[in-house]
Design a protein around this motif. Structure first.
Motif, PDB file in Angstrom:
ATOM      1  N   GLY A  68       0.827  -1.202   0.000  1.00  0.00           N
ATOM      2  CA  GLY A  68       0.000   0.000   0.000  1.00  0.00           C
ATOM      3  C   GLY A  68       0.859   1.249   0.000  1.00  0.00           C
ATOM      4  N   ASP A  69       0.226   2.349   0.384  1.00  0.00           N
ATOM      5  CA  ASP A  69       0.888   3.654   0.400  1.00  0.00           C
ATOM      6  C   ASP A  69       1.967   3.661   1.497  1.00  0.00           C
ATOM      7  N   PRO A  70       3.228   3.868   1.138  1.00  0.00           N
ATOM      8  CA  PRO A  70       4.276   3.820   2.155  1.00  0.00           C
ATOM      9  C   PRO A  70       4.164   4.937   3.189  1.00  0.00           C
ATOM     10  N   ALA A  71       3.399   5.993   2.870  1.00  0.00           N
ATOM     11  CA  ALA A  71       3.218   7.089   3.829  1.00  0.00           C
ATOM     12  C   ALA A  71       2.163   6.737   4.882  1.00  0.00           C
ATOM     13  N   ASP A  72       1.418   5.647   4.659  1.00  0.00           N
ATOM     14  CA  ASP A  72       0.404   5.207   5.622  1.00  0.00           C
ATOM     15  C   ASP A  72       1.051   4.233   6.614  1.00  0.00           C
ATOM     16  N   PRO A  73       1.054   4.563   7.901  1.00  0.00           N
ATOM     17  CA  PRO A  73       1.749   3.703   8.870  1.00  0.00           C
ATOM     18  C   PRO A  73       1.194   2.274   8.934  1.00  0.00           C
ATOM     19  N   ALA A  74      -0.007   2.039   8.415  1.00  0.00           N
ATOM     20  CA  ALA A  74      -0.582   0.686   8.447  1.00  0.00           C
ATOM     21  C   ALA A  74       0.009  -0.210   7.351  1.00  0.00           C
ATOM     22  N   THR A  75       0.647   0.387   6.339  1.00  0.00           N
ATOM     23  CA  THR A  75       1.213  -0.396   5.233  1.00  0.00           C
ATOM     24  C   THR A  75       2.443  -1.160   5.697  1.00  0.00           C
ATOM     25  N   THR A  76       2.563  -2.429   5.282  1.00  0.00           N
ATOM     26  CA  THR A  76       3.742  -3.200   5.687  1.00  0.00           C
ATOM     27  C   THR A  76       4.599  -3.632   4.492  1.00  0.00           C
ATOM     28  N   LEU A  77       4.156  -3.338   3.279  1.00  0.00           N
ATOM     29  CA  LEU A  77       5.021  -3.576   2.108  1.00  0.00           C
ATOM     30  C   LEU A  77       4.952  -2.354   1.201  1.00  0.00           C
ATOM     31  N   GLY A  78       6.067  -1.676   1.058  1.00  0.00           N
ATOM     32  CA  GLY A  78       6.119  -0.500   0.183  1.00  0.00           C
ATOM     33  C   GLY A  78       6.518  -0.915  -1.228  1.00  0.00           C
ATOM     34  N   PRO A  79       6.496   0.052  -2.153  1.00  0.00           N
ATOM     35  CA  PRO A  79       6.992  -0.218  -3.505  1.00  0.00           C
ATOM     36  C   PRO A  79       8.520  -0.284  -3.485  1.00  0.00           C
TER      37      PRO A  79
END
Ligand code: NDP
Length: 456
Positions: free
Chosen positions: A294-305
């Motif tokens: 998901g969006d790496p700026a969202d703290p809930a995301t655990t896999l960034g691009p």
């Protein structure tokens, strides 16, 4: 030739901001300023220079949120990882600002009569060529110790993180580092050679790909200039038994997935003894399958691009090559159905020497897992890599782990912990991972003239 110097958000693909490369005259002026500022800079005490570097460390922490957001924007780093990077880079500047002077103190040498001392003097202008995977940390570990030593710095950062590069230059300026002592250079790869050729430049340090390192090392060599190369790795993570397996699996997960796998000392090849292999593989697969892109700026995301579309495509080529040649896909193997430079967490087994995944660095969330019968086979497999950066060994008995650690061809081995970097510990590799060290008492003198003074 060379990448455009631009911020491209790897999550959205949006080109946010572009910068012009410097003209030849601008580069000439920057070299001249770095050279011109050296005599005054070297004349100051290490304590004086250290105080400025400490101030830069403090300012970095004060600017944590702003810097962390920039890292996430430019390279797609998860926001919490960006914050952790700001902390680590700030700790490095603070540590060398404070302890650099004592690490650089002159040292008496044992001689039969009279006195001899070894004095650490700076060399002059250094060129740093740095990568995008840790835009602040990579610069801090090169610039912090070298500024305290008294060298002046020209910094060519990766073309994909220009705003981070400018923020670093601003930081040193605001800390009170004089003009010319730390200068950001927006230059293309092809112009790096000309800078090293310049007689006012005394040495160069590069962290990045083997290709770039070979080019820089060759140019530095023919100019008889000192270079330090940190060119990534394919670190083994050796599991000798099932002791505390849940913790070992978690360490493997962190070792592979930290910074979305784009870390030179990431655990890349997992080597497990037969007794623990099945349980380890299942544990790692399950743990890696839990991440949410998901969006790496969202703290809930655990896999960034990944940092760019090109990086994602390169990794996919390496995975496809392995699969075409018979590797087994235990998890993932493709790209999530999302815009942005994502690669699904992937676990491969049955990886054989004819596959690129066996010998190349996999710079992303792709783990290869190997089964071996005993320690000898584990060591032999670990050492087949052309790289020799870091490694990790897990076992109930630390002495047994140490026995394996001593046989690994690597610059750093961690026991019962994934390989990591700490401000006070040396960092660097052997074989095609490069040469020289950064950080620690070894790193701070890489670009020192270790001058002998003998009184008779
Ligand atoms: P590069 O080696 O191209 O980039 C690292 C730095 O070197 C950048 O500042 C780059 O500038 C510069 N550079 C590129 N070519 C030259 C050259 N011929 N002479 C001097 N400097 C040069 O890495 P990539 O971004 O292309 O990544 C490719 C692979 O490299 C990754 O998949 C990974 O395997 C490895 N890598 C390892 C890193 C590590 O931490 N050890 C970090 C980054 C990459 P510019 O951006 O302008 O091209």
């Amino acid at each position: 030739q060379g990448s455009p110097i631009a911020t491209v958000n790897p999550y959205t693909g949006e080109r946010v901001r572009e910068f012009q490369a410097l003209s030849a005259q601008d580069v000439e002026r920057a070299i001249d300023a770095a050279h011109g500022s050296f005599p005054d800079w070297r004349a100051r005490s290490t304590a004086d220079r250290g105080a400025l570097v400490q101030r830069a460390g403090r300012l970095m922490r004060e600017r944590k949120e702003e810097l962390a957001r920039l890292l996430t924007l430019e390279v797609g780093k998860l926001i919490d990882s960006s914050r952790a990077e700001v902390d680590l880079a700030s700790d490095i500047l603070t540590f060398y600002g404070e302890h650099g002077p004592e690490l650089l103190e002159e040292r008496p040498l044992p001689v039969p009569e009279g006195t001899a001392v070894l004095v650490n003097e700076p060399l002059g202008v250094l060129l740093g060529v740095m990568p995008w995977n840790f835009p602040l940390y990579q610069v801090a570990r090169f610039a912090g110790p070298n500024l305290v030593l008294g060298n002046t710095i020209l910094l060519k950062h990766a073309s994909s993180c220009p705003q981070s590069a400018l923020a670093l230059e601003q930081l040193f300026t605001d800390a009170g580092v004089p003009t010319g002592v730390y200068t950001n250079l927006f230059v293309r790869g092809r112009d790096v050679g000309k800078i090293i050729d310049d007689s006012r430049v005394q040495g160069a340090s590069l962290t990045g790909s083997e290709r770039a390192g070979v080019s820089l090392g060759e140019i530095a060599g023919r100019n008889v200039k000192k270079s330090v190369l940190e060119l990534g790795g394919s670190d083994p993570f050796v599991v000798l038994d099932g002791h505390n397996l849940e913790r070992t699996v978690y360490a493997a997960f962190l070792g592979r997935m930290g910074n979305t796998g784009q870390c030179c000392v990431a655990a890349k090849r997992f080597i497990a003894l037969a007794d623990v292999y099945d349980a380890f593989l299942a544990g790692l697969r399950d743990r890696m399958s839990e991440v949410q892109p998901g969006d790496p700026a969202d703290p809930a995301t655990t896999l960034g691009p990944l940092s760019s579309e090109a990086a994602a495509e390169l990794l996919m080529e390496q995975v496809r090559d392995a699969v075409d040649k018979g590797a087994t896909v235990v998890l993932g193997g493709g790209r999530p159905d999302l815009p942005g430079a994502f690669v699904a967490p992937t676990v491969l087994t049955d990886v054989t020497p004819d596959m690129r995944a066996y010998r190349e660095e996999l710079f992303g969330p792709v783990a290869t897992v190997y089964r071996v019968e005993d320690e000898d086979e584990a060591v032999a497999l670990a050492n087949t890599s052309p790289y020799g950066l870091g490694g990790a060994v897990f076992a109930a008995d630390p002495e047994r782990a140490r026995g394996v650690a001593d046989r690994l061809e690597a610059g750093m081995v961690w026991i019962n912990h994934p390989t990591a970097s700490r401000p006070e510990l040396p960092f660097g590799g052997i074989k095609r991972s490069g040469y020289g060290r950064e950080l620690g008492d070894a790193g701070i003198v890489e670009f020192a003239n270790r001058k002998l003074v003998r009184y008779v």
